[in-house]
Design an enzyme around this catalytic site. Structure first.
Site, short mmCIF file in Angstrom:
data_model
loop_
_atom_site.label_atom_id
_atom_site.label_comp_id
_atom_site.label_asym_id
_atom_site.label_seq_id
_atom_site.Cartn_x
_atom_site.Cartn_y
_atom_site.Cartn_z
CD GLU A 24 -44.13 4.78 15.26
OE1 GLU A 24 -44.01 4.88 14.02
OE2 GLU A 24 -43.65 5.61 16.07
CB THR A 55 -39.97 2.29 16.23
OG1 THR A 55 -39.66 2.21 17.62
CG2 THR A 55 -41.25 3.07 16.02
N GLY A 115 -33.80 4.60 7.74
CA GLY A 115 -33.31 5.07 9.04
C GLY A 115 -32.59 6.38 8.85
CG ASP A 116 -33.48 9.89 10.85
OD1 ASP A 116 -33.85 10.19 9.69
OD2 ASP A 116 -34.21 10.02 11.85
CE1 TYR A 161 -40.21 10.90 5.57
CE2 TYR A 161 -40.05 9.58 3.57
CZ TYR A 161 -39.74 9.79 4.89
OH TYR A 161 -38.95 8.88 5.56
P1 FAD Z 1 -35.50 6.36 1.68
O1 FAD Z 1 -36.78 6.04 0.99
O2 FAD Z 1 -34.31 5.53 1.33
O3 FAD Z 1 -35.18 7.90 1.42
C1 FAD Z 1 -34.10 8.56 2.09
C2 FAD Z 1 -33.62 9.75 1.29
O4 FAD Z 1 -32.96 9.29 0.11
C3 FAD Z 1 -34.76 10.64 0.80
O5 FAD Z 1 -34.31 11.97 0.80
C4 FAD Z 1 -35.02 10.18 -0.62
O6 FAD Z 1 -35.52 11.22 -1.41
C5 FAD Z 1 -33.62 9.74 -1.08
N1 FAD Z 1 -33.66 8.58 -1.99
C6 FAD Z 1 -34.28 7.40 -1.77
N2 FAD Z 1 -34.05 6.55 -2.79
C7 FAD Z 1 -33.29 7.22 -3.67
C8 FAD Z 1 -32.70 6.90 -4.94
N3 FAD Z 1 -32.90 5.69 -5.49
N4 FAD Z 1 -31.94 7.84 -5.56
C9 FAD Z 1 -31.75 9.05 -4.99
N5 FAD Z 1 -32.27 9.42 -3.80
C10 FAD Z 1 -33.02 8.53 -3.16
N6 FAD Z 1 -36.58 5.73 11.56
C11 FAD Z 1 -35.98 4.83 12.39
O7 FAD Z 1 -34.78 4.92 12.64
N7 FAD Z 1 -36.69 3.79 12.96
C12 FAD Z 1 -38.00 3.62 12.71
O8 FAD Z 1 -38.61 2.67 13.22
C13 FAD Z 1 -38.67 4.55 11.85
N8 FAD Z 1 -39.99 4.43 11.56
C14 FAD Z 1 -40.58 5.28 10.68
C15 FAD Z 1 -41.93 5.09 10.35
C16 FAD Z 1 -42.56 5.95 9.45
C17 FAD Z 1 -44.02 5.71 9.11
C18 FAD Z 1 -41.84 7.03 8.86
C19 FAD Z 1 -42.52 7.97 7.91
C20 FAD Z 1 -40.51 7.23 9.19
C21 FAD Z 1 -39.86 6.37 10.08
N9 FAD Z 1 -38.51 6.51 10.42
C22 FAD Z 1 -37.90 5.62 11.27
C23 FAD Z 1 -37.75 7.66 9.89
C24 FAD Z 1 -37.00 7.33 8.58
O9 FAD Z 1 -36.01 6.34 8.83
C25 FAD Z 1 -36.37 8.62 8.08
O10 FAD Z 1 -37.36 9.50 7.62
C26 FAD Z 1 -35.24 8.46 7.07
O11 FAD Z 1 -34.55 9.72 6.99
C27 FAD Z 1 -35.68 8.09 5.67
O12 FAD Z 1 -36.16 6.82 5.62
P2 FAD Z 1 -36.88 6.25 4.28
O13 FAD Z 1 -37.21 4.86 4.52
O14 FAD Z 1 -37.92 7.17 3.80
O15 FAD Z 1 -35.63 6.34 3.26
#
Ligand code: FAD
Length: 320
Positions: A24, A55, A115-116, A161
């Site tokens: 990464e 990223t 994303g956060d 996760y």
């Molecule tokens: P989601 O899968 O949408 O999940 C987010 C939250 O919503 C979780 O708590 C999940 O349980 C809940 N959720 C999801 N779908 C549903 C549903 N249908 N109904 C109810 N609840 C639901 N961040 C950045 O800003 N830029 C990056 O480049 C970046 N790269 C990353 C790379 C990796 C390998 C990882 C592991 C994380 C990265 N992140 C990055 C961080 C990531 O954006 C955060 O962890 C963010 O908070 C969650 O992203 P996600 O894609 O898992 O979201």
């Protein structure tokens, strides 16, 4: 009972697949950072990874630098970029536009992320809510461009996760979300950092029980910087190993700290491989030295593209 499939028993398909390797990177924030990043890129390129991920800011804040870096990777190196894309700050129209732009540049791998969330905990008005929505959007854009993608469809990755996502009610819920992402079209997952191999193994076994079949690639950070370990632990809501923190803290020299951290990272990655990991994704923080130390000691079974290049050069030589 049905007879075993011909494919399962075919001798040429027996044995283990090579272990995938990826890194990464993040887009540089200054000209000086860009210069050191390019030294890192060249060092990493020599190890012939399967892809390097780039990223993307949570609200698309660094869109231009991310696209620039991806473009340069595609045009100036042999590396294959995996573009991270987050959906929380953009509308579906804006996202479709950036997906199209990435495809036009030649990107064929996207890590679909939410994303956060912003400070107020709410996605921006009109933006997609979950990574799952972004996967579906990517697949719709792909469908419209089927004819252009005949020689390589889009590989869509997602986040997974090993320890509970900070906003999630449980690890079981995280696995339901991973399954939903698979159903929406995810091809593979890369994990958040973790500090105990049992957390990765636990995720894989929960996911397989729930019906998740896609590869789950462990994301491993070099455990060499005390400051980074603590900060990342806080940001990702993951507790670093107390024992490792103490050992790194007690190291008397930078060299000793590096040796302890690299050894701990190698142990973690090897334990994940023993638990069936199909590859290793190294979080480099745009630095190559410690990542390469780890790689050196891991001794991964990797296909050598160098051999193919030599064979092809010899063939060309004899053809003349
Ligand atoms: P989601 O899968 O949408 O999940 C987010 C939250 O919503 C979780 O708590 C999940 O349980 C809940 N959720 C999801 N779908 C549903 C549903 N249908 N109904 C109810 N609840 C639901 N961040 C950045 O800003 N830029 C990056 O480049 C970046 N790269 C990353 C790379 C990796 C390998 C990882 C592991 C994380 C990265 N992140 C990055 C961080 C990531 O954006 C955060 O962890 C963010 O908070 C969650 O992203 P996600 O894609 O898992 O979201």
């Amino acid at each position: 009972m049905s007879p075993p499939s011909l494919i399962d028993v075919h001798p040429n398909l027996a044995g283990t697949a090579p272990v995938a390797l990826s890194y990464e990177l993040f887009p540089p924030r200054s000209a000086a950072a860009a210069e050191t990043l390019w030294t890192t890129i060249r060092e990493l390129e020599a190890t012939e990874p399967d892809y390097v991920s780039v990223t993307y800011g949570a609200s698309g804040s660094n869109r231009d630098t991310a696209v620039d870096l991806i473009n340069r990777l595609l045009t100036e190196t042999t590396l294959r970029p995996l573009a991270h894309l987050t959906c929380v700050g953009n509308t579906p129209t804006e996202l479709a536009e950036i997906i199209g732009e990435l495809l036009d540049h030649g990107v064929r791998g996207i890590l679909a992320l939410r994303g956060d969330l912003p400070q107020d905990g709410q996605p921006a008005t009109g933006s997609l809510r979950y990574a799952q929505d972004l996967i579906e959007l990517i697949r719709r854009v792909e469908l419209r461009r089927s004819a252009l993608l005949c020689a390589g469809k889009i590989a869509v990755g997602v986040a997974a996760y090993p320890t509970r996502h900070p906003e999630s009610p449980s690890e079981g819920h995280d696995v339901e979300v991973l399954l939903a992402k698979q159903r929406s079209g995810a091809d593979f997952a890369i994990t958040q950092v973790f500090f105990h191999a049992s957390e990765y193994a636990g995720l894989v076994s929960r996911a397989r029980r729930a019906g998740v079949t896609i590869p789950i690639i462990p994301g491993v950070m070099p455990l060499t910087s005390l400051r980074r370990l603590k900060r990342l632990g806080e940001l990702a809501g993951v507790e670093p190993s107390r024992e490792l923190i103490e050992r790194l803290g007690a190291a008397e020299t930078e060299g000793e700290r590096r040796r302890i951290g690299v050894a701990a990272t190698v142990d973690l990655a090897n334990a994940a491989l023993d638990a069936g990991a199909p590859g290793i994704h190294l979080y480099t923080f745009n630095e190559h030295a410690h990542a390469l130390d780890v790689l050196d000691k891991l001794n991964l079974p990797r296909p050598s593209k160098a051999l193919h290049r030599i064979k092809s050069a010899v063939r060309q030589e004899f053809a003349h």
